[in-house]
Scaffold this motif. Structure first.
Motif, PDB file in Angstrom:
ATOM      1  N   SER A   1      47.561  41.092  41.277  1.00 58.50           N
ATOM      2  CA  SER A   1      48.779  41.382  42.038  1.00 58.50           C
ATOM      3  C   SER A   1      49.126  40.219  42.964  1.00 58.50           C
ATOM      4  CB  SER A   1      48.564  42.655  42.859  1.00 58.50           C
ATOM      5  OG  SER A   1      49.509  42.752  43.890  1.00 58.50           O
ATOM      6  N   ASP A   2      50.411  40.112  43.313  1.00 56.25           N
ATOM      7  CA  ASP A   2      50.851  39.060  44.249  1.00 56.25           C
ATOM      8  C   ASP A   2      50.247  39.227  45.630  1.00 56.25           C
ATOM      9  OD1 ASP A   2      52.378  37.684  42.457  1.00 56.25           O
ATOM     10  OD2 ASP A   2      54.231  38.768  42.909  1.00 56.25           O
ATOM     11  N   GLU A   3      49.731  40.400  45.905  1.00 52.24           N
ATOM     12  CA  GLU A   3      49.055  40.593  47.199  1.00 52.24           C
ATOM     13  C   GLU A   3      47.941  39.579  47.358  1.00 52.24           C
ATOM     14  OE1 GLU A   3      46.366  43.942  49.573  1.00 52.24           O
ATOM     15  OE2 GLU A   3      47.151  44.347  47.570  1.00 52.24           O
ATOM     16  N   HIS A   4      47.195  39.345  46.286  1.00 48.82           N
ATOM     17  CA  HIS A   4      46.100  38.376  46.334  1.00 48.82           C
ATOM     18  C   HIS A   4      46.619  36.947  46.218  1.00 48.82           C
ATOM     19  CE1 HIS A   4      43.363  41.712  46.175  1.00 48.82           C
ATOM     20  NE2 HIS A   4      43.819  42.112  44.984  1.00 48.82           N
ATOM     21  N   GLN A   5      47.676  36.753  45.437  1.00 47.44           N
ATOM     22  CA  GLN A   5      48.211  35.405  45.280  1.00 47.44           C
ATOM     23  C   GLN A   5      48.773  34.866  46.586  1.00 47.44           C
ATOM     24  OE1 GLN A   5      51.203  32.782  42.417  1.00 47.44           O
ATOM     25  NE2 GLN A   5      51.243  34.987  42.288  1.00 47.44           N
TER      26      GLN A   5
ATOM     27  N   PHE B   1      39.932  47.382  35.338  1.00 49.09           N
ATOM     28  CA  PHE B   1      41.141  47.707  36.088  1.00 49.09           C
ATOM     29  C   PHE B   1      40.771  48.581  37.272  1.00 49.09           C
ATOM     30  CE2 PHE B   1      42.599  46.969  31.733  1.00 49.09           C
ATOM     31  CZ  PHE B   1      43.614  46.058  31.964  1.00 49.09           C
ATOM     32  N   ASP B   2      41.380  48.299  38.442  1.00 44.93           N
ATOM     33  CA  ASP B   2      41.121  49.143  39.608  1.00 44.93           C
ATOM     34  C   ASP B   2      42.036  50.354  39.582  1.00 44.93           C
ATOM     35  OD1 ASP B   2      43.621  48.301  40.391  1.00 44.93           O
ATOM     36  OD2 ASP B   2      42.897  46.933  41.950  1.00 44.93           O
ATOM     37  N   SER B   3      42.037  51.120  40.677  1.00 48.25           N
ATOM     38  CA  SER B   3      42.808  52.362  40.712  1.00 48.25           C
ATOM     39  C   SER B   3      44.311  52.119  40.625  1.00 48.25           C
ATOM     40  CB  SER B   3      42.494  53.139  42.000  1.00 48.25           C
ATOM     41  OG  SER B   3      42.817  52.337  43.129  1.00 48.25           O
ATOM     42  N   ASN B   4      44.761  50.882  40.929  1.00 47.65           N
ATOM     43  CA  ASN B   4      46.182  50.550  40.837  1.00 47.65           C
ATOM     44  C   ASN B   4      46.548  49.922  39.492  1.00 47.65           C
ATOM     45  OD1 ASN B   4      46.745  51.404  43.461  1.00 47.65           O
ATOM     46  ND2 ASN B   4      46.115  49.424  44.307  1.00 47.65           N
ATOM     47  N   GLY B   5      45.582  49.835  38.606  1.00 49.40           N
ATOM     48  CA  GLY B   5      45.853  49.227  37.314  1.00 49.40           C
ATOM     49  C   GLY B   5      45.824  47.723  37.354  1.00 49.40           C
ATOM     50  N   ASP B   6      45.228  47.130  38.421  1.00 48.06           N
ATOM     51  CA  ASP B   6      45.164  45.676  38.553  1.00 48.06           C
ATOM     52  C   ASP B   6      43.773  45.200  38.175  1.00 48.06           C
ATOM     53  OD1 ASP B   6      47.739  45.619  39.514  1.00 48.06           O
ATOM     54  OD2 ASP B   6      47.099  45.895  41.600  1.00 48.06           O
ATOM     55  N   PRO B   7      43.666  44.036  37.535  1.00 48.22           N
ATOM     56  CA  PRO B   7      42.356  43.508  37.154  1.00 48.22           C
ATOM     57  C   PRO B   7      41.642  42.898  38.354  1.00 48.22           C
ATOM     58  CG  PRO B   7      44.055  41.966  36.540  1.00 48.22           C
ATOM     59  CD  PRO B   7      44.767  43.176  37.093  1.00 48.22           C
ATOM     60  N   SER B   8      40.381  42.586  38.148  1.00 48.98           N
ATOM     61  CA  SER B   8      39.547  42.065  39.240  1.00 48.98           C
ATOM     62  C   SER B   8      39.496  40.547  39.260  1.00 48.98           C
ATOM     63  CB  SER B   8      38.121  42.607  39.093  1.00 48.98           C
ATOM     64  OG  SER B   8      37.591  42.209  37.831  1.00 48.98           O
ATOM     65  N   LEU B   9      40.381  39.895  38.539  1.00 49.13           N
ATOM     66  CA  LEU B   9      40.328  38.438  38.447  1.00 49.13           C
ATOM     67  C   LEU B   9      40.870  37.772  39.697  1.00 49.13           C
ATOM     68  CD1 LEU B   9      41.593  37.963  34.799  1.00 49.13           C
ATOM     69  CD2 LEU B   9      39.235  37.901  35.610  1.00 49.13           C
ATOM     70  N   GLY B  10      40.359  36.576  39.974  1.00 54.49           N
ATOM     71  CA  GLY B  10      40.906  35.772  41.062  1.00 54.49           C
ATOM     72  C   GLY B  10      41.889  34.750  40.519  1.00 54.49           C
ATOM     73  N   TYR B  11      41.989  33.599  41.214  1.00 54.38           N
ATOM     74  CA  TYR B  11      42.949  32.564  40.808  1.00 54.38           C
ATOM     75  C   TYR B  11      42.250  31.224  40.706  1.00 54.38           C
ATOM     76  CZ  TYR B  11      46.701  35.828  42.021  1.00 54.38           C
ATOM     77  OH  TYR B  11      47.537  36.902  42.077  1.00 54.38           O
ATOM     78  N   ASP B  12      42.708  30.447  39.765  1.00 53.52           N
ATOM     79  CA  ASP B  12      42.358  29.030  39.729  1.00 53.52           C
ATOM     80  C   ASP B  12      43.411  28.268  40.533  1.00 53.52           C
ATOM     81  OD1 ASP B  12      40.062  29.116  38.178  1.00 53.52           O
ATOM     82  OD2 ASP B  12      41.214  29.179  36.310  1.00 53.52           O
TER      83      ASP B  12
ATOM     84  N   TYR C   1      40.081  30.869  43.972  1.00 54.25           N
ATOM     85  CA  TYR C   1      40.232  31.870  45.042  1.00 54.25           C
ATOM     86  C   TYR C   1      39.890  33.227  44.464  1.00 54.25           C
ATOM     87  CZ  TYR C   1      42.390  35.065  48.373  1.00 54.25           C
ATOM     88  OH  TYR C   1      42.616  36.087  49.272  1.00 54.25           O
ATOM     89  N   TRP C   2      39.146  34.022  45.251  1.00 51.14           N
ATOM     90  CA  TRP C   2      38.745  35.363  44.809  1.00 51.14           C
ATOM     91  C   TRP C   2      39.407  36.406  45.703  1.00 51.14           C
ATOM     92  CZ3 TRP C   2      36.355  35.707  40.290  1.00 51.14           C
ATOM     93  CH2 TRP C   2      35.721  34.549  39.804  1.00 51.14           C
ATOM     94  N   PRO C   3      39.644  37.611  45.135  1.00 48.54           N
ATOM     95  CA  PRO C   3      40.341  38.645  45.904  1.00 48.54           C
ATOM     96  C   PRO C   3      39.661  39.032  47.208  1.00 48.54           C
ATOM     97  CG  PRO C   3      40.328  39.222  43.576  1.00 48.54           C
ATOM     98  CD  PRO C   3      39.451  38.025  43.717  1.00 48.54           C
ATOM     99  N   ASN C   4      38.374  38.714  47.357  1.00 53.77           N
ATOM    100  CA  ASN C   4      37.693  39.035  48.623  1.00 53.77           C
ATOM    101  C   ASN C   4      38.011  38.034  49.732  1.00 53.77           C
ATOM    102  OD1 ASN C   4      36.305  36.776  47.791  1.00 53.77           O
ATOM    103  ND2 ASN C   4      34.307  37.761  47.637  1.00 53.77           N
TER     104      ASN C   4
END
Length: 679
Positions: free
Chosen positions: A118-122, A280-291, A312-315
């Motif tokens: 999700s763009d939340e992480h981006q 996929f999490d509860s929102n249907g989003d994957p657990s991947l981060g970003y390069d 970058y990782w979602p954490n």
């Protein structure tokens, strides 16, 4: 995708027994209207959406639905429109490129899934990149669609909470921005002008690649040479990276969902690929981060090469190659005239530009060690260097004995003291002679004593002021000089009584001719003024802080009592002047009245001139003027009143006897045809 479906259908043993997967492919052209028509075409034979409300054992006569899942769309704006339609039939939709946070809201989009973060992480990843490179001013370019609008809003919110990061401007492009119209050209020119004038260190482009393509073509044309941050919608776009002259636009950093060698082994139906677990999490989003990507436009001869420089990782964890961060951190001043550090004596401060901090010299009395640190005050007793990079102690300023003007005054004071003592010795030796009696007899010794005190007091104004030197300065001078004037006044009354033959005036003056009483009363009133001054409001040393020095002076304690002292002495000096002027016509062999007139006139002139000079003068020489005024006042009495008597004692002994006085008086009245009897 087609290859994967063929493998599933043809592989032995079959991955999905008794099932054969098919597909319909529609080119939506990134357009919402076309995408909805295509979706409706896919779902035209779908079961009634109300079927979920009938009992479970109800036997439907409807055929099995053909469409099990919809793959796509790429753009969030199109995916949102499709998701609203397919949700009515509970058909799963899986997107490989739609990143809008809106799609994570399961109440609105219950059947939507995606294989990209999700763009939340981006937006968090972009914010962390800005902080990692210590950029303090950025600009955001978004678009008026589900992807650009919500992404820009979230990006703005993330950057606002970070310290020392300023958003120079946010420009939201309309949905038709990529179309070639006059209105688009106008908006494009305005955007280019904003970027060109902006001190922003990075331009974040959170919009689709078709919009970015238009902007980058303009950036190349105008040779903007900026730092761009690409969202995942265009960070790997070959259309943009291969634009002719793309290196003129500047350098590009980008983000893309982590890639792993979806991912090509998905045919194994295994959600753990190498070391990456796909779920996929509860929102249907994957657990991947970003390069984190960087467009290298200089090393490759074939054009722009896009390489991964970090992740970058979602954490919230962000990692960038150390050598790359080090090179960027060493950039002291950006290419956009937005300073990151300053020379010693300067500080970073916002001025005309919204975000950019300029190097501003510290004000007088302030200093800064460098690195753009805030200017700090030196304090009252220190001053800043011309470069404003350090502070020096202010030197105390007062009348120093080595000053040439003070040396001259000191010599005159010493000469005055010696002369006064010599005069006192002469008057003591010849105290019985007429000339000493004419100057007041014993009163002349009081007069000489008061002058001696005045000459000595002039030394109290030199050197570092102390409580004692301030107290004995002007107050004691006022008392001493009033004693001197009272002696002169008493002497004048003696002359007027001795030579005035008008019986009425003579009787009136004779009553006043009480030398001791005159001295006690006149000097006693001055004493009554000065003693309360010394007791209640004594003069005291004080510091006056100047630019580079600390001026040490004596404060008068009470300006009113100081003025009262001067006015009182001036009053009696004026009285003496009038009495002496009146007595100039009397037969005075030793010219006492004339000489007193001159001395009193000099005293009055000196103190009349002293007031404006004293008020206008500034600095340590203010006290030197006080000392000079006292010195000149004392010399006016010594030279004009007493020195001529000493001259007679030494060089005109023939007139220093009673016969000479009698003969002078007789001739004076004979010239006026008057007969006088002397005794």
């Amino acid at each position: 995708m087609i290859y994967a479906l063929r493998e599933i259908n043809q592989r032995t043993p079959r991955a999905l027994p008794n099932f054969t997967l098919g597909y319909d492919i529609y080119d939506t052209c990134g357009d919402v209207s076309i995408a909805i028509r295509a979706t409706l075409q896919l779902l035209k034979n779908q079961s009634d959406p109300q079927m979920c409300l009938v009992p479970a054992n109800f036997q439907s006569v409807l055929s099995e639905p053909k469409t099990k899942a919809v793959i796509g769309e790429r753009y969030s704006e199109v995916s949102i429109a499709v998701a609203r339609v397919v949700a009515l039939s509970s058909v799963a939709q899986i997107s490989h490129g739609s990143t809008s946070e809106q799609l994570s809201r399961k109440l609105k989009f219950p059947s939507f899934l995606r294989t990209i973060s999700s763009d939340e992480h981006q937006t968090k990843a972009i914010s962390e990149l800005v902080r990692k490179f210590n950029w303090t001013a950025v600009a955001i370019v978004g678009s008026d669609d589900e992807y650009g609008k919500y992404g820009s809003d979230r990006l703005e919110a993330n950057l606002r909470v970070m310290k020392n990061i300023c958003i120079e401007f946010i420009n939201i492009l309309p949905g038709y921005f990529s179309k070639n119209t006059s209105q688009v050209h106008k908006m494009l020119n305005e955007l280019v002008d904003n970027i060109n004038k902006s001190p922003a260190e990075a331009i974040i482009m959170f919009t689709k690649d078709t919009n970015v393509n238009v902007i980058m073509e303009a950036a190349i044309k105008h040779n903007l040479n900026r730092t761009w941050i690409a969202s995942d919608s265009w960070s790997t776009s070959s259309l943009i990276s291969t634009l002719p002259g793309i290196e003129k636009a500047g350098e590009v950093f980008g983000f893309i969902s982590k890639r792993n060698e979806l991912l090509t082994e998905i045919k194994k139906v295994n959600f753990t690929v190498n070391t990456t677990r796909i779920f996929f999490d509860s929102n249907g989003d994957p657990s991947l981060g970003y390069d984190i990507l960087y467009w290298n436009m200089t090393e490759s001869k074939k054009g722009t090469s896009i390489k991964t420089i970090g992740e970058y990782w979602p954490n919230g964890k962000i990692e960038i190659h150390n050598d790359f961060v080090g090179n960027k951190s060493r950039e002291m001043v950006t290419a956009y005239n937005c300073s990151k550090t300053c020379e010693p004596g300067q500080m970073l401060k916002k001025q005309s530009k919204r975000c950019c901090h300029d190097c501003v010299p510290c004000a007088e009395g302030e200093f800064s060690a460098g690195n753009g640190d805030k200017c700090e005050t030196c304090g009252q007793k220190k001053y800043s260097s011309p470069q404003r990079n350090m502070c020096f102690k202010k030197t105390p300023e007062f009348l120093d004995w080595s000053d040439p003007f003070i040396i001259i005054l000191s010599c005159l004071q010493v000469l005055g003291i010696i002369t006064t003592i010599v005069f006192a010795i002469l008057f003591a030796i010849y105290h019985r002679t007429p000339v000493v009696k004419a100057v007041g007899g014993y009163l002349c010794f009081l007069e000489l004593f008061s002058l001696l005190v005045c000459f000595c007091l002039a030394f109290s104004f030199v050197g570092k002021p102390t409580a004692a030197s301030c107290m004995v300065g002007l107050p004691v001078f006022g008392i001493a000089f009033s004693l001197c004037i009272s002696c002169i006044l008493a002497n004048l009354l003696q002359i007027l009584v001795g030579f005035n033959f008008d019986l009425k005036i003579r009787l009136w003056i004779k009553k006043l001719n009480q030398p001791a009483a005159v001295v006690i009363i006149v000097s006693g009133i001055q004493l009554a003024l000065c003693v309360p001054w010394l007791y209640f409001y004594p003069p005291f040393p004080y510091e006056r802080i100047l630019k580079t020095t600390i001026l040490l002076q004596c404060h008068k304690g009470s300006d009113k009592l100081f003025i009262a002292m001067l006015v009182y002495n001036a009053f009696w000096a004026l009285s003496c002047f009038l009495f002496a002027f009146k007595g100039k016509q009397l037969p005075d062999l030793y010219k006492n009245a004339s000489l007193i007139t001159t001395s009193m006139m000099l005293f009055l002139i000196i103190w009349i001139l002293f007031i404006p000079i004293y008020i206008s003068l500034f600095g340590s020489y203010k006290q030197a003027i006080e000392s000079a005024a006292i010195l000149i006042s004392s010399y006016s009495i010594l030279c004009c009143h007493l020195a001529p008597k000493c001259y007679i004692i030494i060089f005109r002994k023939e007139i220093n006897n009673e016969n000479a006085i009698t003969e002078y008086i007789r001739k004076h009245f004979e010239q006026k045809n008057l007969t006088v009897v002397t005794s």
